[in-house]
Motif scaffolding. Structure first.
Motif, PDB file in Angstrom:
ATOM      1  N   ALA A 155       0.809  -1.219   0.000  1.00  0.00           N
ATOM      2  CA  ALA A 155       0.000   0.000   0.000  1.00  0.00           C
ATOM      3  C   ALA A 155       0.842   1.268   0.000  1.00  0.00           C
ATOM      4  CB  ALA A 155      -0.950   0.004   1.193  1.00  0.00           C
ATOM      5  N   PHE A 156       2.159   1.136  -0.095  1.00  0.00           N
ATOM      6  CA  PHE A 156       3.043   2.297  -0.219  1.00  0.00           C
ATOM      7  C   PHE A 156       3.070   2.697  -1.691  1.00  0.00           C
ATOM      8  CE2 PHE A 156       7.784   3.725   0.033  1.00  0.00           C
ATOM      9  CZ  PHE A 156       7.391   5.050  -0.063  1.00  0.00           C
ATOM     10  N   ASP A 157       2.230   3.634  -2.074  1.00  0.00           N
ATOM     11  CA  ASP A 157       2.094   4.078  -3.462  1.00  0.00           C
ATOM     12  C   ASP A 157       3.217   5.079  -3.758  1.00  0.00           C
ATOM     13  OD1 ASP A 157       1.137   4.468  -5.991  1.00  0.00           O
ATOM     14  OD2 ASP A 157      -0.681   5.554  -5.395  1.00  0.00           O
ATOM     15  N   TYR A 158       4.438   4.543  -3.864  1.00  0.00           N
ATOM     16  CA  TYR A 158       5.603   5.420  -3.921  1.00  0.00           C
ATOM     17  C   TYR A 158       5.781   6.058  -5.302  1.00  0.00           C
ATOM     18  CZ  TYR A 158       8.210   1.411  -5.921  1.00  0.00           C
ATOM     19  OH  TYR A 158       8.642   0.360  -6.696  1.00  0.00           O
ATOM     20  N   ALA A 159       6.340   7.262  -5.307  1.00  0.00           N
ATOM     21  CA  ALA A 159       6.539   8.035  -6.531  1.00  0.00           C
ATOM     22  C   ALA A 159       7.483   7.296  -7.474  1.00  0.00           C
ATOM     23  CB  ALA A 159       7.097   9.413  -6.191  1.00  0.00           C
ATOM     24  N   ALA A 160       7.079   7.191  -8.746  1.00  0.00           N
ATOM     25  CA  ALA A 160       7.904   6.469  -9.708  1.00  0.00           C
ATOM     26  C   ALA A 160       7.350   6.643 -11.106  1.00  0.00           C
ATOM     27  CB  ALA A 160       7.962   4.975  -9.362  1.00  0.00           C
ATOM     28  N   ASP A 161       8.242   6.566 -12.101  1.00  0.00           N
ATOM     29  CA  ASP A 161       7.777   6.428 -13.467  1.00  0.00           C
ATOM     30  C   ASP A 161       7.446   4.956 -13.712  1.00  0.00           C
ATOM     31  OD1 ASP A 161      10.230   5.142 -13.797  1.00  0.00           O
ATOM     32  OD2 ASP A 161      11.166   6.813 -14.869  1.00  0.00           O
ATOM     33  N   ALA A 163       9.260  13.569  -7.241  1.00  0.00           N
ATOM     34  CA  ALA A 163       8.314  13.884  -8.303  1.00  0.00           C
ATOM     35  C   ALA A 163       7.447  12.676  -8.619  1.00  0.00           C
ATOM     36  CB  ALA A 163       9.055  14.323  -9.561  1.00  0.00           C
ATOM     37  N   LEU A 164       6.139  12.894  -8.691  1.00  0.00           N
ATOM     38  CA  LEU A 164       5.223  11.868  -9.179  1.00  0.00           C
ATOM     39  C   LEU A 164       5.194  11.897 -10.704  1.00  0.00           C
ATOM     40  CD1 LEU A 164       2.373  12.568  -6.628  1.00  0.00           C
ATOM     41  CD2 LEU A 164       3.624  10.409  -6.785  1.00  0.00           C
ATOM     42  N   SER A 165       4.538  10.923 -11.297  1.00  0.00           N
ATOM     43  CA  SER A 165       4.340  10.929 -12.742  1.00  0.00           C
ATOM     44  C   SER A 165       3.418  12.081 -13.135  1.00  0.00           C
ATOM     45  CB  SER A 165       3.730   9.606 -13.206  1.00  0.00           C
ATOM     46  OG  SER A 165       4.588   8.527 -12.931  1.00  0.00           O
ATOM     47  N   ARG A 166       3.486  12.469 -14.415  1.00  0.00           N
ATOM     48  CA  ARG A 166       2.589  13.521 -14.895  1.00  0.00           C
ATOM     49  C   ARG A 166       1.131  13.093 -14.797  1.00  0.00           C
ATOM     50  NH1 ARG A 166       5.213  16.486 -20.222  1.00  0.00           N
ATOM     51  NH2 ARG A 166       7.245  16.995 -19.301  1.00  0.00           N
ATOM     52  N   GLU A 167       0.901  11.808 -15.006  1.00  0.00           N
ATOM     53  CA  GLU A 167      -0.430  11.228 -14.842  1.00  0.00           C
ATOM     54  C   GLU A 167      -0.253   9.839 -14.262  1.00  0.00           C
ATOM     55  OE1 GLU A 167      -0.936   9.509 -19.383  1.00  0.00           O
ATOM     56  OE2 GLU A 167      -1.970  11.349 -18.815  1.00  0.00           O
ATOM     57  N   PRO A 168      -1.273   9.266 -13.631  1.00  0.00           N
ATOM     58  CA  PRO A 168      -1.107   7.965 -12.977  1.00  0.00           C
ATOM     59  C   PRO A 168      -0.497   6.917 -13.903  1.00  0.00           C
ATOM     60  CG  PRO A 168      -3.207   8.923 -12.363  1.00  0.00           C
ATOM     61  CD  PRO A 168      -2.624   9.822 -13.417  1.00  0.00           C
ATOM     62  N   ASN A 169       0.495   6.221 -13.384  1.00  0.00           N
ATOM     63  CA  ASN A 169       1.148   5.129 -14.104  1.00  0.00           C
ATOM     64  C   ASN A 169       1.849   5.625 -15.359  1.00  0.00           C
ATOM     65  OD1 ASN A 169       1.843   2.394 -14.273  1.00  0.00           O
ATOM     66  ND2 ASN A 169       0.171   1.953 -15.691  1.00  0.00           N
ATOM     67  N   SER A 213       8.411  19.566 -12.833  1.00  0.00           N
ATOM     68  CA  SER A 213       8.146  20.817 -12.130  1.00  0.00           C
ATOM     69  C   SER A 213       7.870  20.580 -10.646  1.00  0.00           C
ATOM     70  CB  SER A 213       6.953  21.536 -12.760  1.00  0.00           C
ATOM     71  OG  SER A 213       5.732  20.861 -12.445  1.00  0.00           O
ATOM     72  N   PHE A 214       7.673  19.319 -10.253  1.00  0.00           N
ATOM     73  CA  PHE A 214       7.328  18.919  -8.887  1.00  0.00           C
ATOM     74  C   PHE A 214       5.981  19.508  -8.451  1.00  0.00           C
ATOM     75  CE2 PHE A 214      11.810  18.082  -9.074  1.00  0.00           C
ATOM     76  CZ  PHE A 214      11.979  16.940  -8.315  1.00  0.00           C
ATOM     77  N   GLY A 215       5.146  19.906  -9.441  1.00  0.00           N
ATOM     78  CA  GLY A 215       3.789  20.314  -9.102  1.00  0.00           C
ATOM     79  C   GLY A 215       2.989  19.151  -8.541  1.00  0.00           C
ATOM     80  N   GLN A 216       3.320  17.943  -8.996  1.00  0.00           N
ATOM     81  CA  GLN A 216       2.755  16.713  -8.439  1.00  0.00           C
ATOM     82  C   GLN A 216       3.901  16.004  -7.733  1.00  0.00           C
ATOM     83  OE1 GLN A 216      -0.899  15.387 -11.023  1.00  0.00           O
ATOM     84  NE2 GLN A 216       0.939  15.185 -12.266  1.00  0.00           N
ATOM     85  N   HIS A 217       3.754  15.810  -6.449  1.00  0.00           N
ATOM     86  CA  HIS A 217       4.904  15.386  -5.663  1.00  0.00           C
ATOM     87  C   HIS A 217       4.485  14.502  -4.495  1.00  0.00           C
ATOM     88  CE1 HIS A 217       3.441  19.253  -3.957  1.00  0.00           C
ATOM     89  NE2 HIS A 217       3.512  18.555  -2.826  1.00  0.00           N
ATOM     90  N   GLN A 218       5.506  13.936  -3.871  1.00  0.00           N
ATOM     91  CA  GLN A 218       5.291  13.072  -2.704  1.00  0.00           C
ATOM     92  C   GLN A 218       6.358  13.359  -1.658  1.00  0.00           C
ATOM     93  OE1 GLN A 218       6.260   8.580  -2.573  1.00  0.00           O
ATOM     94  NE2 GLN A 218       4.031   8.630  -2.790  1.00  0.00           N
ATOM     95  N   ALA A 219       5.942  13.431  -0.412  1.00  0.00           N
ATOM     96  CA  ALA A 219       6.853  13.536   0.723  1.00  0.00           C
ATOM     97  C   ALA A 219       6.822  12.218   1.490  1.00  0.00           C
ATOM     98  CB  ALA A 219       6.443  14.688   1.635  1.00  0.00           C
TER      99      ALA A 219
END
Length: 433
Positions: free
Chosen positions: A189-195, A220-226, A233-239
């Motif tokens: 359940a760790f939906d970690y940031a990745a391409d 940085a997260l992906s631009r869109e899911p998966n 730009s790190f507008g979509q991001h994860q801490a």
């Protein structure tokens, strides 16, 4: 090659002649690895299939990757690493159909011919927090030999995988050496940031002092899911934050890790995707939203050649999976036994069980025909949690060369009690220098 990658590569070449050299510290290192995994499953019960289903009948699927690990010491405590890689092949059903997918060597992007990518390009700075030099660090992939302070602050910046630093486990974390199933080698359940290959851009800081280690990271997260492209730009991001404590029980070492993460991105809520008269589709209702979750991760040596592990993870389950897989609650546990017990010290037997679940909103979404990152049978008449059992036997063939036999039993693949169970048999060959 992207501009940041080009800059890092140029810096490495320019500074390599000036890297500090001593009998204790390596100036540079080069390592490599090659791994191929072949998997096949039996024909299982499948009254219907959807776009993201595990196919009831398919042939053997094979993946291959070859990686070079180049490391350069820039200055005292400063290091630069580049990992170019060649990949080829497909996971079962194009890496679809099971949230706890059976091969951690299968990327979400498959290809019939080999293609190259620079998977990692990152800098690392180690800052001593005390005068004590601590222990000697051995030469290894992405690790230069030399003294390492026992109390230290380590900063990592660039392109790498979140799970290179977070959610580690001595017994279940490396699909090239131990278990293969996604929900065994990582917290499900760790939906970690990745391409789509499992890597991200970001920075992390790790503080180590005594038995305690604390880590924080921003990615940085992906631009869109998966997605195959990251939001640079790190507008979509994860801490991400993790606290680790090392301990001993009856003289046997162990570690306990507590992890939490928070993501901000354009993602669809499951319930909002269920509009009357319209197909269930989270892409239609994506808007700025958050996702939070946590993971508990334990490893414990039980005897000289026997170790155990356990992970429990959970996220809020309101929004679609973004970069990892469609799991909202996960539990995995297992044992790892070295072969000294039967006079084969280079062999390892591993046994694991995993249980994956969906949130109530996600169940309604998939029942209405919605699709996720990995799962979606077009309907879900009888929901049931995924139940997975895995056993592997790894053996050394020669120095730097090993082979593994792997067996998995997948109950309710894609959370569907109408489909399966499926038995997956696999073989892995791994070489490194």
């Amino acid at each position: 090659m992207t501009r940041p990658t080009f800059i890092l590569a140029t810096l490495a070449l320019a500074l390599a002649p000036f890297a500090a050299r001593s009998a204790q510290s390596e100036a540079w290192s080069l390592h490599g690895q090659f791994t191929t995994v072949a998997q096949r499953h039996d024909h299982f019960a499948s009254p219907y299939e959807g776009p993201n289903s595990l196919l009831a009948a398919e042939g053997t699927k094979t993946t291959m990757d070859a990686t070079a690990y180049l490391g350069v010491r820039l200055w005292p405590g400063g290091e630069l690493y580049l990992n170019p890689e060649f990949d080829r092949g497909f996971g079962l059903s194009d890496t679809l159909g099971v949230a706890g997918f059976p091969s951690g060597e299968a990327y979400k992007v498959g290809h019939h011919s080999a293609y190259g990518r620079l998977q990692r390009a990152f800098a690392r700075q180690v800052i001593a927090l005390a005068a004590d030099e601590g222990e000697a660090q051995a030469d290894a992939a992405n690790q230069l030999a030399g003294p390492r302070p026992a109390d230290r602050l380590t900063v990592t910046l660039g392109k790498f995988s979140v799970v290179d630093l977070f959610d580690a486990n001595r017994y279940a974390h490396d699909p090239r050496a131990d278990f293969l199933n996604w929900s065994v080698i990582d917290a499900g359940a760790f939906d970690y940031a990745a391409d789509s290959w499992g890597y991200s851009l970001g920075a992390a800081a790790e503080w180590s002092q005594g038995d305690w280690t604390g880590r924080v990271g921003f990615f940085a997260l992906s631009r869109e899911p998966n997605g195959t492209r990251l939001d640079r730009s790190f507008g979509q991001h994860q801490a991400v934050g993790e606290l680790e404590h090392g301990h001993e029980i009856a003289g046997h070492p162990g570690k306990l890790r507590l992890l939490a993460f928070s993501s901000r991105a354009r993602m669809g809520r499951y319930d909002e995707a269920l509009e009357p008269g319209l197909p269930a589709d989270t892409a239609r209702v994506r808007r700025r939203a958050g996702k939070q979750g946590f993971a508990v991760n334990a490893e414990q040596e039980l005897a000289a050649d026997l170790g155990a592990f356990l992970r429990y993870s959970r996220n809020d389950g309101r929004t679609e999976a973004f970069d990892f897989t469609d799991i909202h609650r996960a539990l995995s546990l297992g044992l790892s036994l070295r072969g000294a017990a039967w006079s084969q010290p280079g062999h390892t037997l591993g046994l694991a069980l995993a249980s994956n679940s969906l949130s109530a909103p996600a169940r309604r979404y998939f029942a209405a025909g919605g699709l996720g990152i990995l799962v979606g049978d077009g309907r879900l008449d009888r929901y049931a949690g995924e139940r997975i059992a895995e056993a592997y036997y790894a053996m050394d063939i020669a120095p730097g060369l090993g082979a593994t036999l792997d067996l998995q039993r997948l109950h309710n693949p894609g959370y569907n009690a109408d489909r399966g169970p499926a038995t997956v048999v696999g073989a892995r060959l791994h070489a490194e220098f």
